[in-house]
Write a protein that holds these residues in place. Structure first.
Motif: not given
Lengths: 314, 189
Positions: A62-74, A128-131, A215-226
């Motif tokens: 259910r959670q919305r995905r957060r994408v940090p600024v200037a993340a390398d999403v690919l 990826g998440p630029n964090s 760590g590697v989970l710090a910015e992962a949210s929603g389905v990414d985190r899952l």
């Protein structure tokens, strides 16, 4: 020689994936159940807050995905998706009782190659998440990967040398009279440590440590985190399956059919890893590196020497 | 090779070349490094296509491992700030382009001009063993010499590059306990 296992057609791949997923769900459920067992007064003060796998999955979906600024999403998405894919690629060569998806003559090396691909996956998930926290997590993973990977490789070599084949089915068959864990216990332990390593789990979970905000989970949210969390349990399950096949005789056992023994042994290793997580501290990657190179590498090399001498003398 | 493997070969060859070229087109060290990794993995799959299963899988293993570590060094040493920000992957553009195109042409011409032997009989079951024996069999002495020399080179390079030696750690008389390290190790040396 097929080594006593029958290759399945490609149509069975989803079934194997579901079996692997079932193992991962069992591990996650056990983990959550142990988490909700009150450990002290502080926990008992909040009754009714039971963490269940279903609730966690539903919340993350259910959670919305957060994408940090200037993340390398690919690269981020590739790293995240590669974790469950790696677990599936491992399971593809694993003999599940009498059957296996791919009966490859280089199965042991394939397992090793896929667990090295996890290096890239975790680092990319951190990059990826630029964090800063996520990136530190990625670097931590590579640091401890350098320490656990060589012992893991030597631990993998020992059963292959003893069986005289790189085919997983052949390694299982070579244990008909005596399980490899009996005369290569050090390799077994190093292997289990490696499994915890590439699953970012338990004592080797510092790359996703709470001291660096996940760590590697710090910015992962929603389905990414899952996917990352599920990927860790899937890798843990696949690794436990390999521990059962390479050291615990695979499907060998009395009365029950081979697949049942394989499932039982895999679940036993899996549960042991999940239970031990609470008994062992998280290792600091910088300290663990020296332990890996100065203790684990020589010890596993000695184990390999013993195995080789036994094989030659036999 | 059947039609399917021929198609697979050309697709993989294309993937390897395209990802190799992308290394110089992307603007981040991470992307460049992993493009190179993808290119190598395509080559590894080509090896599997040639029934060199072991060599193919080991190539993929080594290359992914190497690129994962190389990404760290690329980010650390390349670029000014260091390469955490987008940056160009090329410098000395004209010379580099000339050299690489020239080398590509020379190698391709070489491949096309070499009188490759045509197949006689059928390949044996274990082609990996056959390849290993034909490469190393008569030259085992060379192989046995080369690996310790390579290893000694790595150790020597590390020793030369180490900013701190045992006298820095343990003092002039090597008696200081515990040693002064910027970071304590895990086994309490």
């Amino acid at each position: 020689m097929t080594g006593g296992v029958t290759p399945l057609s490609a149509g069975w791949a989803p079934v194997v994936a579901l079996v692997l997923l079932a193992g991962a769900v069992v591990a996650a459920a056990l983990d959550a159940a142990l988490d909700s067992v009150p450990a002290g007064r502080a926990d008992r003060a909040r009754p009714g807050r039971r963490r269940t796998v279903t609730a966690a999955v539903a919340r993350l979906l259910r959670q919305r995905r957060r994408v940090p600024v200037a993340a390398d999403v690919l690269l981020w998405r590739i790293g995240v998706a590669a974790l469950p894919v790696a677990a599936l690629l491992m399971a593809a060569v694993l003999p599940l009782g009498r059957w296996t998806l791919v009966d490859w003559p280089v199965g042991v090396v394939w397992f090793n190659a896929v667990d090295v691909a996890v290096w890239a996956a975790v680092w990319l998930a951190g990059w990826g998440p630029n964090s800063a926290h996520a990136l530190i997590g990625g670097y931590r993973f590579l640091a401890q990967a350098l320490a656990y990977e060589l012992p893991l490789m030597f631990a993998l070599t020992a059963p292959a040398v003893a069986a005289g084949t790189l085919r997983i089915g052949g390694v299982v068959q070579a244990q008909q009279s005596l399980w490899f864990v009996v005369w290569m216990p050090v390799a077994f332990l190093a292997f289990c440590l490696g499994v915890a390593g590439f699953s970012v789990f338990g004592p080797l979970s510092a790359p996703a440590g709470s001291d660096i905000a996940g760590g590697v989970l710090a910015e992962a949210s929603g389905v990414d985190r899952l996917i990352v969390l599920a990927g860790r349990y899937l890798l843990l399950t696949a690794g436990s399956g390999f521990a059962a096949a390479l050291f615990l005789g695979g499907g060998a056992g009395p009365l029950l059919p081979a697949w049942a023994w394989m499932a039982l042994k895999t679940l036993a290793v899996l549960s042991a890893l999940v239970v031990l997580r609470r008994r062992l501290p998280v290792l600091r990657p910088d300290r663990f590196m020296e332990v890996g190179w100065l203790v684990l590498v020589p010890v596993t090399l000695l184990q390999l020497l013993v195995v080789s001498v036994v094989v030659v003398a036999r | 090779m059947g039609v399917l493997s021929t198609v697979a070969f050309w697709v993989l060859a294309g993937v390897a070349v395209v990802f190799g070229a992308l290394v110089f087109r992307v603007d981040s060290m991470a992307r460049a490094t992993y493009c190179l990794a993808a290119s190598f993995v395509a080559v590894a799959v080509v090896l599997v296509l040639f029934r060199q299963d072991y060599l193919g899988v080991v190539t993929a293993l080594m290359m992914i491992m190497e690129m994962a570590i190389m990404a760290v060094y690329m980010v650390m040493f390349m670029g000014m700030n260091p390469a955490l920000m987008p940056m160009s992957m090329v410098h000395g553009r004209r010379t580099a382009l000339g050299l690489s195109v020239g080398l590509f042409v020379v190698l391709t011409v070489g491949v096309l001009l070499v009188p490759w032997p045509s197949r006689r009989g059928t390949p044996i079951a274990d082609v990996t063993r056959a390849l290993g024996e034909s490469i190393m069999g008569p030259k085992m002495l060379v192989m046995l010499t080369v690996s310790p020399v390579l290893f000694a080179t790595i150790v020597a390079a590390l020793v030369l590059a180490m900013p701190r030696g045992r006298y820095d750690r343990l003092g002039d008389d090597l008696r200081r306990r515990p040693p002064t390290d910027p970071q304590r190790g895990g086994v309490g040396r």
